[in-house]
Enzyme design. Sequence first.
Site, PDB file in Angstrom:
ATOM      1  N   HIS A   1      13.954 -20.455 -23.470  1.00 43.20           N
ATOM      2  CA  HIS A   1      12.548 -20.054 -23.445  1.00 43.20           C
ATOM      3  C   HIS A   1      12.361 -18.641 -22.887  1.00 43.20           C
ATOM      4  O   HIS A   1      11.412 -18.362 -22.162  1.00 43.20           O
ATOM      5  CB  HIS A   1      11.706 -21.081 -22.676  1.00 43.20           C
ATOM      6  CG  HIS A   1      11.921 -22.485 -23.159  1.00 43.20           C
ATOM      7  ND1 HIS A   1      11.532 -22.884 -24.424  1.00 43.20           N
ATOM      8  CD2 HIS A   1      12.524 -23.550 -22.591  1.00 43.20           C
ATOM      9  CE1 HIS A   1      11.882 -24.157 -24.589  1.00 43.20           C
ATOM     10  NE2 HIS A   1      12.489 -24.576 -23.503  1.00 43.20           N
TER      11      HIS A   1
ATOM     12  N   ARG B   1      20.227 -27.151 -33.520  1.00 47.29           N
ATOM     13  CA  ARG B   1      19.504 -26.417 -32.464  1.00 47.29           C
ATOM     14  C   ARG B   1      20.377 -26.292 -31.227  1.00 47.29           C
ATOM     15  O   ARG B   1      20.508 -25.217 -30.633  1.00 47.29           O
ATOM     16  CB  ARG B   1      18.200 -27.149 -32.129  1.00 47.29           C
ATOM     17  CG  ARG B   1      17.381 -26.544 -30.970  1.00 47.29           C
ATOM     18  CD  ARG B   1      16.210 -27.475 -30.669  1.00 47.29           C
ATOM     19  NE  ARG B   1      15.232 -26.917 -29.746  1.00 47.29           N
ATOM     20  CZ  ARG B   1      15.178 -27.167 -28.446  1.00 47.29           C
ATOM     21  NH1 ARG B   1      16.110 -27.956 -27.906  1.00 47.29           N
ATOM     22  NH2 ARG B   1      14.241 -26.648 -27.685  1.00 47.29           N
TER      23      ARG B   1
END
Length: 307
Positions: free
Chosen positions: A197, A116
């Site tokens: 995000h 990630r």
Amino acid sequence: MLKLAFVFPGQGAQYVGMGQELAAAYGAANEVFAQADQICGYSLSSMCFTGPEEMLNQTRYAQPALLVTSLACLAVARANGLSADCMSGLSLGEYTALVGAGAIPLEKALPLVMRRAELMQDAVPLGQGAMAAVIGLDNDIVEEICRNQEGIVTVANYNCPGQLVISGEKAAVESAILGLKEKGAKTMLLAVSVPSHSPLMRACAEQFAQVVAGVEFEKPQVPVVSNVTAAPHDVADIPRLLVEQLYSPVRWEQSVRRMMTMVDYFVEVGPGSSLSGLIKKIDKDRILGQISDIKSLNKLMEKVKSI
């Protein structure tokens, strides 16, 4: 009986020396670091304990380092008889919560977080993305100003009342800052290169989805509140929500309010006290303390005994 929520910090909480005191004092914490060193193939513990700082602050190292240090702090919490009735974490911290709740073991979670971090590090060319803190405006005003910009800029974090983070293309973020200041907001560009995000992370999320697809999750032993939905995870939805988390806003304030209906107090487990500060702005009486070093541990345990 005292009901506690354990909350785990995200990227930005790292510092050189984190976890060192607790690893020296508690075998359970030292074992977490030793296991992580084996999995990583390099001395992650040394990076946490002695740096170098510039390497520890890189996304690809900061994320696994925070996961492991927070899990070492969790081992210390449990060694002192503390247990949680629910868990959550800010962004990366959600992975710590899932490990802590038994949904995924460290030997699977650490490689997942390492991948990630690598994908996030490489997601957007250096200098093209930006994030900024916004203080002093209602959510709907910030959302409207973001919508009215040319280019991509959205709310990335709903941290607490009057404190948000925006994320997106650098020019769009800078333009939004001007509009936000006109409305009376205080703003601060964050020292990050990855516009987390935001919709700019969708391509990264598509790659990460292939990685998550190969990981099997178990039902969490206690509820783990999702950043995306601010509701407890259903085990079948964990892979999808971890992918969506990369480009969706972190609904931290909403998550805390959900957990407030489930527990008496919050304990921040991991480096720093950033989440404690946010929770105090939501309800000043609900934070019991932190576990990041011996001093904070002792202070917390004194409070626990007095309740």
